[in-house]
Design a protein around this motif. Structure first.
Motif, PDB file in Angstrom:
ATOM      1  N   PHE A 140     -46.949 -10.139 -36.324  1.00 25.79           N
ATOM      2  CA  PHE A 140     -47.485  -9.267 -35.598  1.00 25.79           C
ATOM      3  C   PHE A 140     -46.354  -8.397 -34.831  1.00 25.79           C
ATOM      4  O   PHE A 140     -45.021  -8.926 -34.827  1.00 25.79           O
ATOM      5  CB  PHE A 140     -48.437  -9.632 -34.456  1.00 25.79           C
ATOM      6  N   GLU A 141     -46.622  -7.491 -34.233  1.00 23.32           N
ATOM      7  CA  GLU A 141     -45.406  -6.810 -33.361  1.00 23.32           C
ATOM      8  C   GLU A 141     -46.099  -6.379 -32.105  1.00 23.32           C
ATOM      9  O   GLU A 141     -47.254  -6.336 -31.746  1.00 23.32           O
ATOM     10  CB  GLU A 141     -44.998  -5.382 -34.047  1.00 23.32           C
ATOM     11  N   GLY A 142     -45.475  -6.057 -30.851  1.00 14.16           N
ATOM     12  CA  GLY A 142     -45.559  -5.866 -29.831  1.00 14.16           C
ATOM     13  C   GLY A 142     -44.984  -4.513 -29.246  1.00 14.16           C
ATOM     14  O   GLY A 142     -43.607  -4.463 -29.120  1.00 14.16           O
ATOM     15  N   MET A 143     -45.776  -3.400 -29.051  1.00 15.83           N
ATOM     16  CA  MET A 143     -45.063  -2.206 -28.959  1.00 15.83           C
ATOM     17  C   MET A 143     -45.696  -1.466 -27.613  1.00 15.83           C
ATOM     18  O   MET A 143     -46.759  -2.104 -27.311  1.00 15.83           O
ATOM     19  CB  MET A 143     -45.268  -1.031 -30.025  1.00 15.83           C
ATOM     20  N   LYS A 144     -45.325  -0.465 -27.072  1.00 15.41           N
ATOM     21  CA  LYS A 144     -45.945   0.229 -25.660  1.00 15.41           C
ATOM     22  C   LYS A 144     -45.907   1.864 -25.863  1.00 15.41           C
ATOM     23  O   LYS A 144     -44.930   2.225 -26.353  1.00 15.41           O
ATOM     24  CB  LYS A 144     -45.539  -0.159 -24.470  1.00 15.41           C
ATOM     25  N   ALA A 145     -47.043   2.454 -25.488  1.00 16.56           N
ATOM     26  CA  ALA A 145     -46.804   3.698 -25.403  1.00 16.56           C
ATOM     27  C   ALA A 145     -46.923   4.264 -24.028  1.00 16.56           C
ATOM     28  O   ALA A 145     -47.699   3.304 -23.110  1.00 16.56           O
ATOM     29  CB  ALA A 145     -48.218   4.424 -26.323  1.00 16.56           C
ATOM     30  N   PHE A 146     -46.180   5.276 -23.449  1.00 14.42           N
ATOM     31  CA  PHE A 146     -46.345   5.533 -22.049  1.00 14.42           C
ATOM     32  C   PHE A 146     -46.781   7.084 -21.801  1.00 14.42           C
ATOM     33  O   PHE A 146     -46.434   7.676 -22.878  1.00 14.42           O
ATOM     34  CB  PHE A 146     -44.913   5.142 -21.609  1.00 14.42           C
ATOM     35  N   LYS A 147     -47.230   7.479 -20.905  1.00 14.55           N
ATOM     36  CA  LYS A 147     -47.806   8.800 -20.456  1.00 14.55           C
ATOM     37  C   LYS A 147     -46.977   9.299 -19.537  1.00 14.55           C
ATOM     38  O   LYS A 147     -46.516   8.791 -18.450  1.00 14.55           O
ATOM     39  CB  LYS A 147     -49.240   8.926 -20.177  1.00 14.55           C
ATOM     40  N   ASP A 148     -46.362  10.576 -19.631  1.00 15.13           N
ATOM     41  CA  ASP A 148     -45.593  11.074 -18.610  1.00 15.13           C
ATOM     42  C   ASP A 148     -46.317  12.024 -17.711  1.00 15.13           C
ATOM     43  O   ASP A 148     -47.549  12.230 -17.879  1.00 15.13           O
ATOM     44  CB  ASP A 148     -44.455  11.921 -19.003  1.00 15.13           C
ATOM     45  N   GLU A 149     -45.808  12.592 -16.704  1.00 13.86           N
ATOM     46  CA  GLU A 149     -46.592  13.335 -15.763  1.00 13.86           C
ATOM     47  C   GLU A 149     -47.228  14.686 -16.295  1.00 13.86           C
ATOM     48  O   GLU A 149     -48.184  15.370 -15.735  1.00 13.86           O
ATOM     49  CB  GLU A 149     -45.839  13.864 -14.235  1.00 13.86           C
ATOM     50  N   SER A 150     -46.510  15.133 -17.490  1.00  7.62           N
ATOM     51  CA  SER A 150     -47.232  16.429 -17.945  1.00  7.62           C
ATOM     52  C   SER A 150     -48.055  15.915 -19.237  1.00  7.62           C
ATOM     53  O   SER A 150     -48.478  16.643 -20.130  1.00  7.62           O
ATOM     54  CB  SER A 150     -46.193  17.360 -18.397  1.00  7.62           C
ATOM     55  N   ASP A 151     -48.590  14.627 -19.140  1.00 10.32           N
ATOM     56  CA  ASP A 151     -49.541  14.030 -20.169  1.00 10.32           C
ATOM     57  C   ASP A 151     -49.137  14.054 -21.591  1.00 10.32           C
ATOM     58  O   ASP A 151     -49.877  13.935 -22.657  1.00 10.32           O
ATOM     59  CB  ASP A 151     -50.816  14.972 -20.314  1.00 10.32           C
ATOM     60  N   SER A 152     -47.847  13.969 -21.865  1.00  7.23           N
ATOM     61  CA  SER A 152     -47.105  13.767 -23.037  1.00  7.23           C
ATOM     62  C   SER A 152     -47.401  12.183 -23.371  1.00  7.23           C
ATOM     63  O   SER A 152     -46.928  11.406 -22.170  1.00  7.23           O
ATOM     64  CB  SER A 152     -45.871  14.373 -23.232  1.00  7.23           C
ATOM     65  N   VAL A 153     -47.382  11.729 -24.547  1.00  2.90           N
ATOM     66  CA  VAL A 153     -47.336  10.258 -24.683  1.00  2.90           C
ATOM     67  C   VAL A 153     -46.260   9.985 -25.535  1.00  2.90           C
ATOM     68  O   VAL A 153     -45.923  10.779 -26.391  1.00  2.90           O
ATOM     69  CB  VAL A 153     -48.774   9.980 -25.535  1.00  2.90           C
ATOM     70  N   TRP A 154     -45.585   8.849 -25.166  1.00  3.37           N
ATOM     71  CA  TRP A 154     -44.223   8.561 -25.764  1.00  3.37           C
ATOM     72  C   TRP A 154     -44.333   6.946 -26.286  1.00  3.37           C
ATOM     73  O   TRP A 154     -44.728   6.178 -25.735  1.00  3.37           O
ATOM     74  CB  TRP A 154     -43.024   8.613 -24.668  1.00  3.37           C
ATOM     75  N   LEU A 155     -43.540   6.814 -27.412  1.00  5.10           N
ATOM     76  CA  LEU A 155     -43.391   5.441 -27.864  1.00  5.10           C
ATOM     77  C   LEU A 155     -41.605   5.228 -27.599  1.00  5.10           C
ATOM     78  O   LEU A 155     -40.863   6.090 -27.470  1.00  5.10           O
ATOM     79  CB  LEU A 155     -43.750   5.409 -29.600  1.00  5.10           C
ATOM     80  N   PHE A 156     -41.416   3.888 -27.802  1.00  2.00           N
ATOM     81  CA  PHE A 156     -39.961   3.360 -27.589  1.00  2.00           C
ATOM     82  C   PHE A 156     -39.640   2.882 -28.719  1.00  2.00           C
ATOM     83  O   PHE A 156     -39.978   1.833 -29.104  1.00  2.00           O
ATOM     84  CB  PHE A 156     -40.133   2.520 -26.200  1.00  2.00           C
ATOM     85  N   ARG A 157     -38.672   3.453 -29.274  1.00  2.00           N
ATOM     86  CA  ARG A 157     -38.209   2.816 -30.342  1.00  2.00           C
ATOM     87  C   ARG A 157     -39.135   2.112 -31.575  1.00  2.00           C
ATOM     88  O   ARG A 157     -38.984   1.089 -31.970  1.00  2.00           O
ATOM     89  CB  ARG A 157     -36.998   1.691 -30.110  1.00  2.00           C
ATOM     90  N   PRO A 158     -39.966   2.860 -32.101  1.00  2.00           N
ATOM     91  CA  PRO A 158     -40.945   2.522 -33.144  1.00  2.00           C
ATOM     92  C   PRO A 158     -40.283   2.130 -34.075  1.00  2.00           C
ATOM     93  O   PRO A 158     -40.915   1.086 -34.782  1.00  2.00           O
ATOM     94  CB  PRO A 158     -42.095   3.680 -33.082  1.00  2.00           C
ATOM     95  N   ASP A 159     -39.352   2.767 -34.689  1.00  2.00           N
ATOM     96  CA  ASP A 159     -38.787   2.381 -36.047  1.00  2.00           C
ATOM     97  C   ASP A 159     -38.119   1.045 -35.937  1.00  2.00           C
ATOM     98  O   ASP A 159     -38.118   0.505 -37.015  1.00  2.00           O
ATOM     99  CB  ASP A 159     -37.711   3.381 -36.337  1.00  2.00           C
ATOM    100  N   GLU A 160     -37.801   0.593 -34.790  1.00  2.00           N
ATOM    101  CA  GLU A 160     -37.315  -0.963 -34.687  1.00  2.00           C
ATOM    102  C   GLU A 160     -38.277  -1.683 -34.947  1.00  2.00           C
ATOM    103  O   GLU A 160     -38.130  -2.984 -35.661  1.00  2.00           O
ATOM    104  CB  GLU A 160     -36.672  -0.855 -33.317  1.00  2.00           C
TER     105      GLU A 160
END
Ligand code: COI
Length: 355
Positions: free
Chosen positions: A74-94
């Protein structure tokens, strides 16, 4: 890095949403799941068309190899939402790269990068309402793969199921984290599967961790299996030690997970001018530096746990309490990491990826 979708996916939307039944202020880590999941099967030597469909149980043959020989990663990753409702991933390629390293070690099929990354992006996009704004809120992403081929011969499966499920989360640990240092049990051995994100690596920790829990410790800091003298990993996290003003962490090896939070913190610390030493850290050094006052901090680092300060450790029946430091490296590095993850600061490393 961009995640534009060129992948063809069969999509079936859920008829209703469960989102209104969820209390987002009282989440137990990883216990609530979003409306949809991604499923993709591997058979006849090829990945089939991925599907996104309503989150639901599924049937499996009792002789599926995962039940008998533990081919599960398995993997563990997170997505985050900023103040203007954009959603971001952190280093997903890794995560995708590490997933395939784990697959190789467990003799499983390699996932196509497009299925992993584009499938993930589409799934999050469909369930984006589940990503809540505000520091500390995140969508935990759990890609995993299991052996679905049938038959109890002890040999690798030729069929696999790759899935992604999503869970809205807050913090992993609530309250103090006290640890005990392993003197008898081991998490991993030279030449073993410790560096892979294999399900069995976690199962093997449950019994010793339960013993530690009974004594009031939340986690075990694992030591090397041969001598139990080197500090390696802490349960669900990599581990850092601050002795005087130097940050120490063990080098990755086939016993230690190549943590993405671990390597990001190393980069952030070095950029902040903190001296980082990546080398074997001895239990004796930790005990000595605690006794003479040079040990200032211990903290764990991982996707789920983010950066978790450790308040003390037990070794050979002695408990060593850590001091409360005003200039905590753990808190400083966590803040810098969060600023990048939540799109609150410039990302000079290019780690953030928009969904
Ligand atoms: C993660 O940090 O994503 C992990 O894999 C830890 C998990 C076992 C909760």
């Amino acid at each position: 890095m961009r995640l534009d979708s060129t992948l063809s996916i069969d999509i079936t939307k859920a008829a209703t949403t469960k989102i209104n039944e969820v209390d987002f202020d009282a989440l137990t880590f990883g216990s609530v799941f979003t409306d949809h999941m991604l499923v993709c099967d591997y058979k006849n030597g090829a990945w089939q068309k991925p599907e996104i469909k309503p989150y639901a149980p599924f049937l499996m043959d009792p002789s599926s190899r995962v039940f008998h020989y533990g081919q599960a990663i398995f993997e563990g990753m997170k997505a985050f939402k900023d103040e203007s409702d954009s959603v971001w991933l952190f280093r997903p390629d890794e995560n995708c790269r590490r997933f395939n390293k784990s697959a190789e070690r467990l003799a499983m099929a390699q996932i196509d990068e497009a299925i992993f990354l584009q499938g993930l992006t589409k799934l999050i996009d469909i369930d984006r309402e589940w990503v809540k704004k505000g520091l500390g809120n995140a969508l935990y992403i759990r890609p995993f793969m299991i052996a679905t081929g049938t038959g109890v011969m002890a040999a690798p499966s030729s069929e696999y199921r790759f899935m992604i499920i999503l869970s809205p989360v807050k913090s992993y640990y609530s309250g103090e984290v006290k640890v005990t240092i392993a003197e008898h049990f081991s998490r991993a051995a030279n030449g073993g599967i410790g560096a892979a994100k294999a399900a069995g690596n976690y199962a093997g920790q449950f019994y010793p961790t339960a013993l530690a829990n009974k004594e009031g410790f939340q986690q075990v800091i694992w030591t090397d299996d041969a001598t139990h003298t080197k500090l390696e990993e802490a349960g669900t996290m990599n581990v850092f030690f601050r002795i005087k003003d130097t940050l120490l962490t063990a080098p990755t090896s086939d016993r230690i997970l190549d943590g993405i939070t671990r390597k990001s913190l190393i980069d952030l610390a070095q950029k902040s001018g903190i001296k980082v030493e990546i080398r074997p850290v001895l239990v004796s050094e930790l005990v000595e530096s605690s006794k003479n006052g040079d040990l200032k901090e211990i903290f764990g680092a991982g996707t789920a746990a983010v950066v978790s300060p450790i308040s003390g450790f037990q070794y050979q029946e002695h408990y060593y309490e850590l001091p409360k430091v005003a200039d905590s490296y753990a808190l400083n590095l966590k803040e810098q990491l969060n600023q990048i993850q939540y799109n609150l600061a410039e990302d000079t490393f290019g780690w953030r990826v928009k969904v």
